[in-house]
Design an enzyme around this catalytic site. Structure first.
Site, mmCIF file in Angstrom:
data_model
loop_
_atom_site.group_PDB
_atom_site.id
_atom_site.type_symbol
_atom_site.label_atom_id
_atom_site.label_comp_id
_atom_site.label_asym_id
_atom_site.label_seq_id
_atom_site.Cartn_x
_atom_site.Cartn_y
_atom_site.Cartn_z
ATOM 1 N N HIS B 55 0.847 -1.195 0.000
ATOM 2 C CA HIS B 55 0.000 0.000 0.000
ATOM 3 C C HIS B 55 0.887 1.251 0.000
ATOM 4 O O HIS B 55 2.041 1.208 0.444
ATOM 5 C CB HIS B 55 -0.903 0.000 1.245
ATOM 6 C CG HIS B 55 -2.055 -0.949 1.144
ATOM 7 N ND1 HIS B 55 -3.103 -0.947 2.034
ATOM 8 C CD2 HIS B 55 -2.330 -1.938 0.240
ATOM 9 C CE1 HIS B 55 -3.967 -1.896 1.692
ATOM 10 N NE2 HIS B 55 -3.518 -2.524 0.621
ATOM 11 N N GLU B 57 0.877 3.865 1.885
ATOM 12 C CA GLU B 57 1.378 4.267 3.200
ATOM 13 C C GLU B 57 2.572 3.408 3.637
ATOM 14 O O GLU B 57 3.530 3.912 4.230
ATOM 15 C CB GLU B 57 0.298 4.133 4.274
ATOM 16 C CG GLU B 57 -0.969 4.923 4.026
ATOM 17 C CD GLU B 57 -2.028 4.093 3.323
ATOM 18 O OE1 GLU B 57 -1.705 3.425 2.320
ATOM 19 O OE2 GLU B 57 -3.189 4.110 3.776
ATOM 20 N N CYS B 85 -6.078 1.632 5.933
ATOM 21 C CA CYS B 85 -6.682 0.365 6.384
ATOM 22 C C CYS B 85 -6.043 -0.027 7.726
ATOM 23 O O CYS B 85 -5.149 0.654 8.228
ATOM 24 C CB CYS B 85 -6.462 -0.732 5.341
ATOM 25 S SG CYS B 85 -4.748 -1.296 5.238
ATOM 26 N N CYS B 88 -2.188 -0.519 7.539
ATOM 27 C CA CYS B 88 -1.426 0.731 7.451
ATOM 28 C C CYS B 88 -1.519 1.535 8.749
ATOM 29 O O CYS B 88 -0.535 2.142 9.173
ATOM 30 C CB CYS B 88 -1.913 1.547 6.261
ATOM 31 S SG CYS B 88 -1.541 0.751 4.689
#
Lengths: 149, 149
Positions: B55, B57, B85, B88
């Protein structure tokens, strides 16, 4: 120890944890097994890599999905010596790993302490496999840290 | 748009999200700012890397801590186009990031849907920065996906 048993693979995860301890890392190790084959082995490297995301499970997920050529771990079992944290449980949810097995609980940082349903609903969980050994290596590490501080 | 404002940095995160869209990735982008300097830029690469942990992040955290040479993001602000999410948010907790700013909410996968206190208690959160633009790029992506399926 029966080849292919939970204890058999957890012993491999413990060997990874020992490698972490040897690098002065919090000793957590993980392996991923697919159809009886170990497709990833990893240990915590947060200090070595200066990276808070470099937990054993995260690296094992990355290595296993890379090996499989897809972003899912359906059909796989991830063994980890200590209960995953929220980050790792969230990553395991994305991976849709079929089975998750951990050794020692983590009453401080384990994802179950949140009370939230973080894992994928289809993921099967088994806990307490070689819990004493998995816990002992952690206790030894933190005792040594305290004695040296 | 004032240089150094939340909108200024969120626009950079949106540029990252556009790069993700260009790679047929769910369009989420992130930047990390320390003392007015952008020290990391990243976008979602889960499909490209076959890695559910890739992801925006996560990559931004890894890049920023690598740049800083330590595993913490104290003193830093992470901007991300969409609410993080659970994975993260868990990573951001480990990083002890000082400030987290997101654009659009994620009512399905956002960490706040768990109701759990996942972030570090000292992390300051600001939300809704350029939320419309951050949401629009996501909606456009998923609409195109549906039309092509």
């Amino acid at each position: 120890m029966t080849p292919g048993s939970d204890e058999y693979y957890m012993k491999m995860a413990l060997t990874e944890a020992e490698k972490a301890a040897g690098r002065d890392e919090v000793p957590v190790g993980a392996v991923v097994v697919a159809a009886g084959t170990v497709i990833a082995r990893a240990h915590n490297l947060t200090e070595t890599l200066n990276d808070p995301t470099a937990h054993a499970e995260m690296q094992a997920i990355t290595a296993a999905t890379s090996y499989l050529g897809g972003k899912y771990l359906t059909g796989c079992t991830l063994y980890v010596t200590v209960e995953p944290c929220v980050m790792c449980a969230g990553a395991l949810a994305w991976s849709q790993v079929t089975t998750l097995v951990w050794g020692a609980p983590d009453p401080k940082k384990g994802f179950t302490t949140t009370g939230a349903d973080i894992l994928h609903p289809k993921t099967e969980v088994r806990t307490g496999v070689m819990a004493e050994e998995c816990s002992a290596i952690m206790k030894k590490f933190f005792r040594k840290k305290r004695d040296n501080s």
